[in-house]
Write a protein that holds these residues in place. Structure first.
Motif, short mmCIF file in Angstrom:
data_model
loop_
_atom_site.label_atom_id
_atom_site.label_comp_id
_atom_site.label_asym_id
_atom_site.label_seq_id
_atom_site.Cartn_x
_atom_site.Cartn_y
_atom_site.Cartn_z
N VAL A 7 38.58 47.50 6.06
CA VAL A 7 37.70 47.21 4.92
C VAL A 7 38.09 48.08 3.72
CG1 VAL A 7 35.32 47.33 4.09
CG2 VAL A 7 35.80 46.49 6.39
N VAL A 8 38.28 49.38 3.95
CA VAL A 8 38.60 50.29 2.85
C VAL A 8 40.00 50.01 2.33
CG1 VAL A 8 38.87 52.70 2.20
CG2 VAL A 8 37.02 52.04 3.73
N ALA A 9 40.94 49.76 3.24
CA ALA A 9 42.32 49.51 2.82
C ALA A 9 42.42 48.19 2.04
CB ALA A 9 43.23 49.47 4.04
N SER A 10 41.61 47.20 2.38
CA SER A 10 41.69 45.93 1.67
C SER A 10 41.08 46.03 0.26
CB SER A 10 40.97 44.84 2.45
OG SER A 10 39.58 45.11 2.51
N VAL A 11 40.16 46.95 0.05
CA VAL A 11 39.53 47.12 -1.25
C VAL A 11 40.39 47.99 -2.16
CG1 VAL A 11 37.49 48.05 -2.42
CG2 VAL A 11 37.23 46.79 -0.29
N ALA B 168 22.43 54.53 3.61
CA ALA B 168 23.62 54.24 2.81
C ALA B 168 24.68 55.32 2.99
CB ALA B 168 23.23 54.12 1.34
N CYS B 169 24.25 56.57 3.07
CA CYS B 169 25.22 57.67 3.31
C CYS B 169 25.88 57.52 4.67
CB CYS B 169 24.51 59.01 3.20
SG CYS B 169 24.06 59.46 1.53
N ALA B 170 25.08 57.19 5.68
CA ALA B 170 25.64 57.04 7.02
C ALA B 170 26.66 55.90 7.06
CB ALA B 170 24.51 56.78 8.03
N VAL B 171 26.35 54.78 6.43
CA VAL B 171 27.29 53.66 6.40
C VAL B 171 28.55 54.07 5.64
CG1 VAL B 171 27.65 51.35 5.44
CG2 VAL B 171 25.55 51.88 6.68
N GLY B 172 28.41 54.79 4.54
CA GLY B 172 29.57 55.23 3.78
C GLY B 172 30.47 56.16 4.57
N ILE B 173 29.86 57.08 5.29
CA ILE B 173 30.66 58.00 6.12
C ILE B 173 31.36 57.22 7.23
CG2 ILE B 173 30.48 59.89 7.78
CD1 ILE B 173 28.32 61.07 5.94
N PHE B 174 30.64 56.28 7.88
CA PHE B 174 31.25 55.49 8.95
C PHE B 174 32.44 54.68 8.42
CE2 PHE B 174 31.50 51.37 11.12
CZ PHE B 174 31.88 51.81 12.38
#
Length: 116
Positions: free
Chosen positions: A89-93, A74-80
């Motif tokens: 993805v981050v900008a749309s949220v 989960a940490c690796a996915v969050g950092i990626f």
């Protein structure tokens, strides 16, 4: 009257103990004997308890390693997602007031003041 006569006379005055009283006395004696020498578990029982404890600990270690692996993933996915932002993805949220473009403009303005 001597001592033996006195003992016989006193013995004749006593009534024999009832069966109920004797059974209670024997039960109390057995309990007291158990308190003074508590039972010890056998070596076989201790070996079985130790074996079961080792098996339980091995299973717990296995579950713990899976849990830590899930946290690391989960940490690796969050950092990626935080660094790459694939497909926005981050900008749309993020809400509109905190868009990534706004933040980059503020940083560019602050950087311009430092350079000048």
């Amino acid at each position: 009257m001597n001592e033996d006569d006195l003992t016989r006379a006193l013995g004749a005055l006593k009534e024999p103990a009832s069966d109920d009283l004797m059974s209670r006395v024997l039960a109390d004696a057995a309990l007291e004997q158990g308190r003074r020498a508590p039972p010890q578990p056998s070596d076989l029982l201790l070996a079985r308890v130790l074996r079961d404890a080792r098996r339980a600990a091995a299973g717990r270690r296995r579950r713990d390693s899976w849990a830590w692996g899930g946290i690391a993933a989960a940490c690796a996915v969050g950092i990626f997602l935080g660094i790459a932002d694939p497909g926005g993805v981050v900008a749309s949220v993020a809400p509109e007031s905190y868009a990534m473009e706004d933040l980059s403009g503020v940083y560019a303005f602050q950087l311009a003041e430092v350079v000048e």
